[in-house]
Design a protein around this motif. Structure first.
Motif, PDB file in Angstrom:
ATOM      1  N   GLY A   1       0.965  -1.386  -0.153  1.00 34.71           N
ATOM      2  CA  GLY A   1      -0.097  -0.030   0.061  1.00 34.71           C
ATOM      3  C   GLY A   1       0.688   1.139  -0.060  1.00 34.71           C
ATOM      4  N   LEU A   2       1.843   1.138   0.864  1.00 37.77           N
ATOM      5  CA  LEU A   2       2.894   2.407   0.829  1.00 37.77           C
ATOM      6  C   LEU A   2       3.467   2.514  -0.500  1.00 37.77           C
ATOM      7  N   ALA A   3       3.996   1.377  -0.969  1.00 35.71           N
ATOM      8  CA  ALA A   3       4.872   1.560  -2.375  1.00 35.71           C
ATOM      9  C   ALA A   3       3.795   1.971  -3.553  1.00 35.71           C
ATOM     10  N   ALA A   4       2.454   1.541  -3.349  1.00 31.74           N
ATOM     11  CA  ALA A   4       1.448   2.020  -4.623  1.00 31.74           C
ATOM     12  C   ALA A   4       1.449   3.698  -4.197  1.00 31.74           C
ATOM     13  N   ALA A   5       1.293   4.146  -3.041  1.00 32.82           N
ATOM     14  CA  ALA A   5       1.306   5.656  -2.872  1.00 32.82           C
ATOM     15  C   ALA A   5       2.658   6.177  -3.180  1.00 32.82           C
ATOM     16  N   LYS A   6       3.581   5.890  -2.970  1.00 27.83           N
ATOM     17  CA  LYS A   6       5.040   6.388  -3.567  1.00 27.83           C
ATOM     18  C   LYS A   6       4.704   6.274  -4.963  1.00 27.83           C
ATOM     19  N   ALA A   7       4.492   5.242  -5.633  1.00 27.70           N
ATOM     20  CA  ALA A   7       4.530   5.131  -7.143  1.00 27.70           C
ATOM     21  C   ALA A   7       3.712   6.276  -7.931  1.00 27.70           C
ATOM     22  N   CYS A   8       2.612   6.638  -7.051  1.00 25.54           N
ATOM     23  CA  CYS A   8       1.874   7.949  -7.532  1.00 25.54           C
ATOM     24  C   CYS A   8       2.615   9.236  -7.275  1.00 25.54           C
TER      25      CYS A   8
ATOM     26  N   VAL B   1      -2.910  -2.442  -2.270  1.00 23.28           N
ATOM     27  CA  VAL B   1      -2.649  -1.623  -3.351  1.00 23.28           C
ATOM     28  C   VAL B   1      -3.477  -0.439  -3.899  1.00 23.28           C
ATOM     29  N   GLU B   2      -4.678  -0.996  -3.932  1.00 26.49           N
ATOM     30  CA  GLU B   2      -5.758   0.055  -4.315  1.00 26.49           C
ATOM     31  C   GLU B   2      -6.051   1.014  -3.366  1.00 26.49           C
ATOM     32  N   ALA B   3      -5.825   0.719  -2.108  1.00 26.02           N
ATOM     33  CA  ALA B   3      -6.114   1.702  -0.945  1.00 26.02           C
ATOM     34  C   ALA B   3      -5.159   2.471  -0.803  1.00 26.02           C
ATOM     35  N   GLY B   4      -3.867   2.095  -0.993  1.00 25.91           N
ATOM     36  CA  GLY B   4      -2.809   2.865  -0.682  1.00 25.91           C
ATOM     37  C   GLY B   4      -2.831   3.778  -2.112  1.00 25.91           C
ATOM     38  N   ALA B   5      -3.181   3.625  -3.332  1.00 28.07           N
ATOM     39  CA  ALA B   5      -3.213   4.570  -4.510  1.00 28.07           C
ATOM     40  C   ALA B   5      -4.346   5.593  -4.127  1.00 28.07           C
TER      41      ALA B   5
ATOM     42  N   CYS C   1      -3.738   0.584 -13.634  1.00 26.69           N
ATOM     43  CA  CYS C   1      -2.842  -0.100 -13.881  1.00 26.69           C
ATOM     44  C   CYS C   1      -2.170  -0.651 -12.463  1.00 26.69           C
ATOM     45  N   LEU C   2      -2.342  -0.052 -11.595  1.00 24.84           N
ATOM     46  CA  LEU C   2      -1.764  -0.544 -10.187  1.00 24.84           C
ATOM     47  C   LEU C   2      -2.732  -1.724  -9.794  1.00 24.84           C
ATOM     48  N   MET C   3      -3.731  -1.749  -9.969  1.00 26.16           N
ATOM     49  CA  MET C   3      -4.662  -2.860  -9.539  1.00 26.16           C
ATOM     50  C   MET C   3      -4.357  -3.995 -10.677  1.00 26.16           C
ATOM     51  N   ASN C   4      -3.902  -3.795 -11.809  1.00 23.16           N
ATOM     52  CA  ASN C   4      -3.646  -5.059 -12.724  1.00 23.16           C
ATOM     53  C   ASN C   4      -2.264  -5.519 -12.318  1.00 23.16           C
TER      54      ASN C   4
ATOM     55  N   LEU D   1       4.641  -6.368 -14.240  1.00 21.61           N
ATOM     56  CA  LEU D   1       5.631  -5.066 -14.569  1.00 21.61           C
ATOM     57  C   LEU D   1       5.280  -4.291 -15.895  1.00 21.61           C
ATOM     58  N   THR D   2       4.570  -5.033 -16.804  1.00 26.71           N
ATOM     59  CA  THR D   2       4.343  -4.267 -17.805  1.00 26.71           C
ATOM     60  C   THR D   2       3.161  -3.376 -17.356  1.00 26.71           C
ATOM     61  N   ALA D   3       2.226  -3.890 -16.371  1.00 27.78           N
ATOM     62  CA  ALA D   3       1.386  -2.989 -16.107  1.00 27.78           C
ATOM     63  C   ALA D   3       1.445  -1.679 -15.701  1.00 27.78           C
ATOM     64  N   ILE D   4       2.842  -1.572 -14.826  1.00 26.94           N
ATOM     65  CA  ILE D   4       3.229  -0.182 -14.677  1.00 26.94           C
ATOM     66  C   ILE D   4       4.409   0.328 -14.929  1.00 26.94           C
ATOM     67  N   GLU D   5       4.459  -0.253 -16.267  1.00 31.77           N
ATOM     68  CA  GLU D   5       5.948   0.431 -17.276  1.00 31.77           C
ATOM     69  C   GLU D   5       5.527   1.965 -17.302  1.00 31.77           C
ATOM     70  N   GLY D   6       4.373   2.385 -17.271  1.00 29.39           N
ATOM     71  CA  GLY D   6       4.171   3.911 -17.544  1.00 29.39           C
ATOM     72  C   GLY D   6       4.652   4.850 -16.334  1.00 29.39           C
ATOM     73  N   PHE D   7       4.887   4.113 -15.137  1.00 34.89           N
ATOM     74  CA  PHE D   7       5.507   4.887 -14.030  1.00 34.89           C
ATOM     75  C   PHE D   7       6.677   5.201 -13.954  1.00 34.89           C
ATOM     76  N   ASP D   8       7.108   6.248 -13.440  1.00 32.16           N
ATOM     77  CA  ASP D   8       8.567   6.579 -13.205  1.00 32.16           C
ATOM     78  C   ASP D   8       9.183   5.994 -12.012  1.00 32.16           C
ATOM     79  N   LYS D   9      10.232   6.461 -11.715  1.00 33.09           N
ATOM     80  CA  LYS D   9      11.077   5.655 -10.650  1.00 33.09           C
ATOM     81  C   LYS D   9      10.570   5.393  -9.418  1.00 33.09           C
ATOM     82  N   ASN D  10       9.549   6.428  -9.057  1.00 35.92           N
ATOM     83  CA  ASN D  10       8.863   6.159  -7.758  1.00 35.92           C
ATOM     84  C   ASN D  10       8.365   4.949  -7.732  1.00 35.92           C
ATOM     85  N   ALA D  11       7.966   4.136  -9.044  1.00 34.44           N
ATOM     86  CA  ALA D  11       7.319   2.740  -8.930  1.00 34.44           C
ATOM     87  C   ALA D  11       8.280   1.688  -8.498  1.00 34.44           C
TER      88      ALA D  11
END
Lengths: 314, 314
Positions: free
Chosen positions: A56-63, A209-213, A225-228, A289-299
């Motif tokens: 959850g924390l990592a998902a928030a970070k990814a955003c 993941v969903e709740a973090g985001a 993407c994160l839920m995928n 990994l493909t699902a989140i490839e659009g995210f930057d290094k925060n992911a």
């Protein structure tokens, strides 16, 4: 992704300690003299990887947002996960005496106390989500908190984890030769096994993941993407768990794939064989990994966690 | 108040049927083929007086508002009450085979299924509160729904009902001669008994009234009066329950007040004697009626329910 670019071990340690300090704070608001609170604390502070709240924390970070805003939901989810372990360990369920090297809640206290400690953790998890201001420095606004209660209660309840545990218990009578006689061929077994895991563990991993985001107000596209990502790592985690159980057990490894010993438990290696199970897990991780490839290094934490799932020894 | 001015029996019947039709609708959204859902439905639709949700509806009515707005909270509370009965009946707790003339959940299904059915009802109760739009025609706005989750989870959890059940189990070792030897004099026993009932049943009765009033946006002053009413009828209800148990049991009635048989259970008649217990209950009902004397005739259902508590036969 370069595996060396991110120190996952330090990341996991740091975030585990963040989560645990908040869980301690939540317990600290309750009366420590009550046996009920002691039983809740025994199980809640018994360690574990804290993988759900860390996701959850990592998902928030990814955003790219303040991860502390996701802490209330992450802690509530860990409390719900802990209650489910307490109830699953009960004599009427899996009847386990030990968990993480410690006596299970009903062994340390009593069966009645363990049932109530589970009930208390589940109920208090929702309370924590409604009153974050006394526990956390940052928290989502009220309409998001209500949405979190809604999504977490759905994932944890009769449409998710509770039904998953029910199916898992019922699966014992499906697996093995009786199942085959009754028309449970390989494809049907595989679909059923995926369904059990999806409900029992997948939905809570996904909602972490969903709740973090959601806590940090992720865009709908990011959330999708994160839920995928989460759906795929959740299943991969279970496949790898089954694989590691087989490889770690000399009694099973000493027999041919497809032996009774393998067949009598409904696991991925029993249905697919060991090699195909490994391929399956790798494929799931690739998809995640493909699902989140659009995210930057925060992911990167999410990427490193996905990689870790197939690289871990145990 | 003129007892004849209000037809309580018709009122209870009508509101019970309103509540039950909503509970059926809630169950109807779940998969009826699941054993888990069948077990939840077995206990949820097993009858009972539905006194908690009816109190919630009556509190909304007392505020002169549309009682239908209080239905989501009232149904959630009845689901939580039902889960608590399922878990209390388990072999590790009170070990009851029958409830309301039907086999208890673990007798009809299995112990594991009963634990999960209770978990499912508790979790789904909070879900219902977050998604009322698919079930109810009227519902409070989102900030009130979140407040309802907060207050109901507090009343049901470790600061309320769950701890009450814990104390109730522990009380068995306090009551009787052992207790007296250990310094449990009459005053201390009475305070402890009030505390057990206050947590085990009082808080959920109080939050029923509170949630009904909050759902229709009661004024703070109205809310305070209604909660005072609820505190008093909740305790009166327990005192009368103890009295009716004694009067209905020829074995107890055949012995003197203060006999072992009375003493070994921690009850109001055992501590106060039968007559003083009746006076105590009447005093509580008087206080509850005084608390709501500022309300108009919309509060007549609440008044009639209070009166009924000391007039009922069983």
């Amino acid at each position: 992704m370069n595996k060396l670019s991110f120190d996952l071990s330090a990341y996991l340690k740091e975030n585990k300690s963040l989560v645990e300090s908040c869980l301690e704070k939540i317990l600290g608001q309750l009366d420590p003299n009550l046996e009920l609170v002691q039983a809740m604390g025994h199980s809640l502070m018994a360690g574990g990887k804290r993988i759900r709240p860390i996701l959850g924390l990592a998902a928030a970070k990814a955003c790219g947002k303040n991860i502390l805003t996701a802490l209330p939901a992450c802690c509530a989810i860990e409390m719900i996960h802990t209650y489910s372990l307490i109830h699953d360990d009960l004599p009427a369920m899996d009847d386990d005496d030990l968990r993480r090297g410690l006596p299970t809640c009903h062994k340390k206290f009593s069966e009645a106390t363990a049932i109530l400690a589970g009930d208390g953790l589940l109920t208090h998890a929702f309370h924590v989500l409604t009153r974050p201001e006394s526990l956390f420095e940052f928290y989502p606004d009220k309409s998001i908190l209500l949405e979190l209660v809604g999504r977490i209660s759905d994932a944890a309840g009769v449409n998710g984890m509770v039904e998953g545990q029910m199916l898992d218990m019922q699966a014992l009578s499906i697996a093995g030769k009786n199942g085959e006689k009754n028309g449970w061929n390989k494809e049907r077994l595989l679909e059923h096994l995926k369904k059990i895991h999806g409900l029992k563990t997948g939905r809570m991993i996904c909602v972490s993941v969903e709740a973090g985001a959601l806590s940090v107000e992720a865009e709908p596209q990011q959330l999708a993407c994160l839920m995928n990502y989460a759906d795929n790592i959740g299943l991969a985690f279970q496949v790898m768990d089954d694989i590691l159980n087989v490889e770690g057990d000399p009694e099973i490894m000493g027999k041919a794939i497809g032996s009774d010993l393998l067949h009598d438990k409904m696991t991925f290696p029993a249905i697919l064989g060991l090699d195909k199970s490994k391929d399956y897990a790798s494929g799931l991780i690739e998809t995640s990994l493909t699902a989140i490839e659009g995210f930057d290094k925060n992911a990167d934490p999410l990427r490193a966690i996905a990689q870790y799932i197939i690289d871990r020894d145990r």
